[in-house]
Every structure is written in structure tokens, then in C-alpha cells.
Motif scaffolding. Structure first.
Motif, PDB file in Angstrom:
ATOM      1  N   CYS A  79       9.499  -2.657 -62.375  1.00 59.00           N
ATOM      2  CA  CYS A  79       8.215  -2.711 -61.669  1.00 59.00           C
ATOM      3  C   CYS A  79       7.651  -4.131 -61.629  1.00 59.00           C
ATOM      4  CB  CYS A  79       7.202  -1.792 -62.340  1.00 59.00           C
ATOM      5  SG  CYS A  79       7.717  -0.068 -62.490  1.00 59.00           S
TER       6      CYS A  79
ATOM      7  N   CYS B 104       3.647  -2.256 -64.343  1.00 63.43           N
ATOM      8  CA  CYS B 104       4.171  -1.014 -64.905  1.00 63.43           C
ATOM      9  C   CYS B 104       3.154  -0.399 -65.872  1.00 63.43           C
ATOM     10  CB  CYS B 104       5.506  -1.290 -65.607  1.00 63.43           C
ATOM     11  SG  CYS B 104       6.477   0.210 -65.912  1.00 63.43           S
TER      12      CYS B 104
ATOM     13  N   HIS C  69       5.702  -1.063 -58.420  1.00 61.96           N
ATOM     14  CA  HIS C  69       5.673   0.115 -59.279  1.00 61.96           C
ATOM     15  C   HIS C  69       5.621   1.387 -58.428  1.00 61.96           C
ATOM     16  CE1 HIS C  69       1.249  -1.122 -59.122  1.00 61.96           C
ATOM     17  NE2 HIS C  69       1.224   0.080 -58.559  1.00 61.96           N
TER      18      HIS C  69
ATOM     19  N   ALA D 162       0.717   3.765 -63.087  1.00 62.80           N
ATOM     20  CA  ALA D 162       0.656   2.346 -62.720  1.00 62.80           C
ATOM     21  C   ALA D 162      -0.432   2.086 -61.683  1.00 62.80           C
ATOM     22  CB  ALA D 162       2.017   1.882 -62.212  1.00 62.80           C
TER      23      ALA D 162
END
Length: 572
Positions: free
Chosen positions: A55, A123, A194, A201
């Protein structure tokens, strides 16, 4: 009025040997002397870049965009790494290391010469860990999120992380072949960023925007969109001004700001993990917030944003429809609009000109997508300190339900028996999973939305009441009771549930009851034995010994409360 001396000058402004040492080694990077003379604020760029955190794998580029903004505004940017938590691969669970990462952030900021901080996070756990750590130091601070990935496409339809659960069930039932399963896997994560739905997230990115810690549109600009870099550049410019204004986190993170965040999270159908993280942040900054506040301030707010997993679309689509400013404008009459934000404007000023460009994505209070949203906080003898459920992700007919418990003692027991044809379970049963709380796992994993037994799926049933002391992915859905507190590992009543016990869930009345007398529970408690988890050293042992319960934010008891950015004695 005399201009406040820059904190970085406690290092770089020294005379004699100390100043020589602080400046000289920095100059090996080709930095000219005038950068250290005290006119340019040093901006720390706290970066969670890691190839092990997909991410956040584009954060090198994002950091460069921030630096351009800092240089343009007359600042001196210095990037530093901190522990990165990749939700999809880190074992046993990223939540186990959130507090460790927050300590890394806090001490990195406190120990180094910086006047303001940009937090690069995306993330799930990277956002709360960075905000928690920075809050404990309380410098001028701004968050720049990495942005959601573009929605995937599979068989002509948009897909995202929420579809993982559906694909898994279809594969389990033989409705999706191995080849199709792999094809969907390749199609889902098609860009940087993400999760595409309103998982944890994106809920965290929305949280910091609602709190006022990020620039408008931070939550929804896709990671792959060039405007994400523009936002990072503008953040770099603005943080320099924040240092000059001495606009710190305590100026922004007031009690009313936390109330705003709760209301916004309700409107977007945000993750239940939001509760744990916001509680932890509040306790770090010194704001009184408790679990009942999440029910109180979201109780009358319907689902405004039609985004998965509670709705139909993706965060990328929400950006095109007007983003978080447009969502917040729909509930502006109940928000605290006079609160200052990182751009120097109030919440009200930031959303004043916001517009909705797609009513399929953004509803109104009068015409929402679902009447039930937010977080329902349950109380009862099964959860004296609380448990939570997300009504917008649940099956309405199951919000009032009475069934007999099918008990799994831990996650391994669940995995062994869930698909056993002999499992004594019906669609009316209540699945109970123990020992997946903060201490019991340890780390409180996202296993609360247990996959249903194969024999139940074969009947065409897609949801059952599930109860645990664990968490659920923000992309998950179902009638799932989470965060039962106190947890089973320390002898909470969840530990005492037995197969066949009757359990009553009553979400409208915020109740979760085990139909067992107090006398019987006391009798059962005499035979309770705590688990020996086998951790007698290192960080995991520290975690088990010091972690608070779910209703307290799962932070370490010794980290609650801010201690400020003071610089103490030198080592030279």
C-alpha cells in the motif's frame, strides 16, 4: 513580538564542538552551511515506505513531492524512515505492532532536529501509529495519506478488497474455479495505493481529514492520480507556515474534533477498527473519549456515502463525486464547523464550496443510502465493558436474534472444525470465537468475520451472527459482534460460553446477553484457566504485559498521555 526560536537550532545553532558535530556530518550529503543558520524550519518527513507494505510502496515519489513543497516555502526537508506495517502480509497481525511503530515515531521525532512533521501513511495501521506517536510529541504536524488504489475489474464488473470474502465463498462452494480465482486475484490490485473500498485504510484517511490533520480531499484522491502528488506538494508548503504559526496538534485535536471524526465515520460507513485507533489517539493527546461516545455521536447519522463494504461503489468513485468535503457538507449542520484545521481554515470554510456531482455516490440526510450507520456499542453480561457492531454492514433481520452458541476456543480450533460435516450448527446458531483479543492472540487479529461453515453456505445462507473479542477487516461485512471486552484470555465472560448456551443480540436496544445465570457463571469461572501463550521475552511479552483492553484503545498503559517535544541533555 519576538519570533520563536526554531527547535532545530537546539542542534544546528550550537557554537563550538557541539554545533560542529551536529552540522559537519550532515554536510556529507552536500548540504550548504546556510541551511543550518536558523532561518529555514527543518521539516521531518516521516516515511513508512516499504516494499513489504505494498500500500505504501509509492511513498518515495510522494516524499519527493512533499520536499518540493517544503523547499518552495523556504523550509529544509529531511526524510526519515520508521517501522512500516503491511496489513496483508505481516504476521501474526499488524495490530500487534501498531504500538511499537508509534514508539518508533515518537522517539524519532523527539530525538531529532525537526520543527514540524509530515506523516506519510496509508496502510491500515501506519496512519494511527504515526498519529499516535506524533501526538505524544506535539509539534506542528500534518498527515499525507497514500490514497486508495483504482478499483479492479473482473468479468466486466468493478471489484475491490470486499470481494475477497465473496470470491472465497464462491470458490468454497465450487462456483469459482481455481483459474478464475487466480484471475480475480490478479485483477483486483491493479494500481498503487491501499484498498479500494472504505476499509480501515481509507477510514483512517477520512479520520485525519475529519479531525483537521490533513488537507481537504486527502482521503479520496486515488494514489495513481497526479493530484495526489499535488496535494503532497501543497502539504509541504503548508507545514512550513504551520511551524511559523506554531500551530500544533493540541490546537487541532480538541474534544470537538474527535466528535466530528465519529460523525463523519458514521456517514461513510467506516471501519470498526476506527474505534480502537481514535480512542488511542485521544488518550495520547489528553482528550477524554470513551466507547459510548462512538454510539452517541453516530446514532442518528445514516449512511451518506454509497461505498463498499456498506454500499456499492469505491473510494475512487467518491473522489469523482465530490470527496470527503461533499460528504461532510451533507452533515454540516451537526458538525462542529468552527474548528481550526492544518490549512489554517476552519472545517466550515473548507467545506463551504463543496459540491456533489453524483447522487448515486453521495446521499443526503433526508435521502440516505441506509438509515442505519455508524457504530452500535453493545453492553450486557457477555460484554460488560462493551462490544461493537456496524449496522450498515449487517443483515437487518439478524440485528435482533436469539440462537444457541457454537463455540470455538481459539482460531486453530475454528480452522479445524468449521467445515466439519458433523459440526452441530444451523443458520440460527451464533458462532462464538474466543481468545483472539489483545492479549489472547496476541495482537487482536482481523478474524471476527468468520467464514461460515461449508454446510451452511451450501444451504444458500450468506450471513450468521458471529461474536468474538477480535477485530474485523474494514472491508468485511456481516452481522459481526467484535471487540468484546473484557476479552476471554483474561477471564471475561466470553471465556465462559459453552456450546448450546443461548445468546440474545438486540442491536436496537444495544444489548448482548448470555442467557446464563450469574450463579452459573461464577461456578464456571472457578474452572477458568488462562492460556499460556509461551512468550517470555521481547516485544510480544511487553505487549501482553502492558496492553489495554479494546474499550481503552489497545494502547500500552505506559504510553497514555503526551509528554511534549523537549530537548534534554547532549551526549557530546
Amino acid at each position: 513580538m519576538k519570533e520563536k526560536k526554531l527547535r532545530s537550532q537546539e542542534w544546528y545553532g550550537r557554537k563550538g564542538k557541539d554545533g560542529f558535530i551536529y552540522r559537519s556530518w550532515m554536510k556529507n550529503q552536500g548540504l550548504p552551511h546556510h541551511l543550518f543558520e536558523g532561518e529555514k524550519p527543518v521539516i521531518g518527513i516521516c516515511n513508512t515506505y516499504s516494499e513489504l507494505t505494498p500500500c505504501n510502496a509509492h511513498f518515495r515519489e510522494l516524499a519527493e513531492a512533499v520536499k518540493r513543497g517544503v523547499w518552495e516555502a523556504g523550509g529544509f526537508p529531511l526524510e526519515f524512515p520508521v517501522m512500516s506495517l503491511g496489513e496483508c502480509s505481516i504476521k501474526p497481525t499488524a495490530m500487534l505492532f501498531r504500538n511499537l511503530a508509534s514508539m518508533d515515531v515518537e522517539e524519532s521525532i523527539r530525538a531529532n532536529p525537526m520543527d514540524g512533521v509530515i506523516l506519510l501513511c496509508g496502510c491500515d495501521k501506519t496512519t494511527p501509529s504515526l498519529v499516535m506517536g506524533a501526538a505524544s510529541v506535539n509539534l506542528p504536524t500534518m498527515v499525507v495519506s497514500g490514497g486508495p488504489m483504482l478499483a479492479g475489474w473482473f468479468k466486466g464488473k468493478k471489484i475491490g478488497t470486499s470481494d475477497v470474502w465473496r470470491f472465497a465463498e464462491q470458490y468454497k462452494k465450487g462456483e469459482l474455479s481455481e483459474e478464475e480465482f487466480v484471475a480475480a486475484e490478479a485483477a483486483m490490485s491493479r494500481s498503487r495505493g491501499h484498498c479500494a473500498p472504505m476499509g480501515t485504510a481509507s477510514s483512517m484517511a477520512a479520520m485525519v481529514e475529519a479531525l483537521g490533520l490533513a488537507l481537504p480531499d486527502n482521503a479520496t484522491i486515488p494514489a495513481a492520480d497526479s493530484r495526489r502528488k499535488v496535494l503532497a506538494h501543497m502539504a509541504g508548503m503548508r507545514i512550513v507556515e504551520m511551524v511559523k504559526e506554531d500551530l500544533k496538534m493540541t490546537d487541532i485535536l480538541t474534544r470537538k474534533a474527535f466528535e466530528n471524526a465519529i460523525m463523519v465515520n458514521a456517514a461513510i460507513g467506516g471501519s470498526t477498527n476506527f474505534i480502537l485507533h481514535l480512542l488511542a489517539i485521544a488518550r495520547r493527546i489528553g482528550v477524554e473519549l470513551d466507547i459510548e461516545d462512538f454510539d452517541k455521536f453516530s446514532a442518528n447519522i445514516p449512511l451518506i456515502a454509497n461505498i463498499q463494504p456498506s454500499g456499492e461503489h469505491f473510494v475512487e468513485d467518491l473522489f469523482y463525486a465530490g470527496g470527503m468535503p461533499a460528504v461532510m457538507k451533507e452533515i454540516q449542520n451537526i458538525l462542529h464547523r468552527d474548528l481550526i484545521t492544518v490549512n489554517g481554515k476552519t472545517i466550515g470554510e473548507n467545506i463551504a464550496d463543496a459540491a456533489c456531482y453524483n447522487r448515486d455516490l453521495i446521499g443526503t440526510l433526508e435521502k440516505p443510502f441506509k438509515p442505519e450507520s455508524g457504530i452500535a456499542v453493545l453492553k450486557g453480561n457477555l460484554c460488560p465493558n462493551g462490544a461493537v457492531l456496524k449496522p450498515s454492514a449487517a443483515t437487518p433481520s439478524l440485528l435482533q436474534h436469539r440462537g444457541q452458541a457454537v463455540v470455538f476456543e481459539d482460531i486453530d480450533d475454528y480452522k479445524r472444525r468449521i467445515d466439519d460435516p458433523e459440526l452441530d450448527v444451523t443458520p440460527e446458531s451464533v458462532l462464538v470465537l474466543k481468545n483472539v483479543g489483545p492479549k489472547g492472540y496476541p495482537g487482536m487479529p482481523e478474524v471476527g468475520n468468520m467464514a461460515l461453515p461449508a454446510k451452511i453456505l451450501a444451504q444458500g445462507i450468506s450471513d450468521m451472527v458471529r461474536i468474538s473479542d477480535g477485530r474485523m477487516s474494514g472491508t468485511g461485512f456481516g452481522t459481526v459482534v467484535l471487540h468484546v471486552s473484557p476479552e476471554s484470555a483474561i477471564g471475561g465472560n466470553l471465556a465462559l460460553v459453552r456450546n448450546g448456551d443461548w445468546v440474545t443480540l438486540d442491536v436496537p436496544n444495544r444489548s448482548l446477553m448470555l442467557e446464563v445465570s450469574e450463579e452459573e457463571l461464577e461456578e464456571r469461572r472457578t474452572s477458568f484457566k488462562s492460556m499460556n501463550l509461551g512468550y517470555d521475552r521481547g516485544y510480544v511479552n511487553l505487549f501482553i504485559q502492558n496492553v489495554n483492553q479494546a474499550h481503552e484503545g489497545v494502547d500500552f498503559d505506559f504510553l497514555v498521555g503526551a509528554s511534549g517535544p523537549e530537548v534534554k541533555r547532549d551526549s557530546h
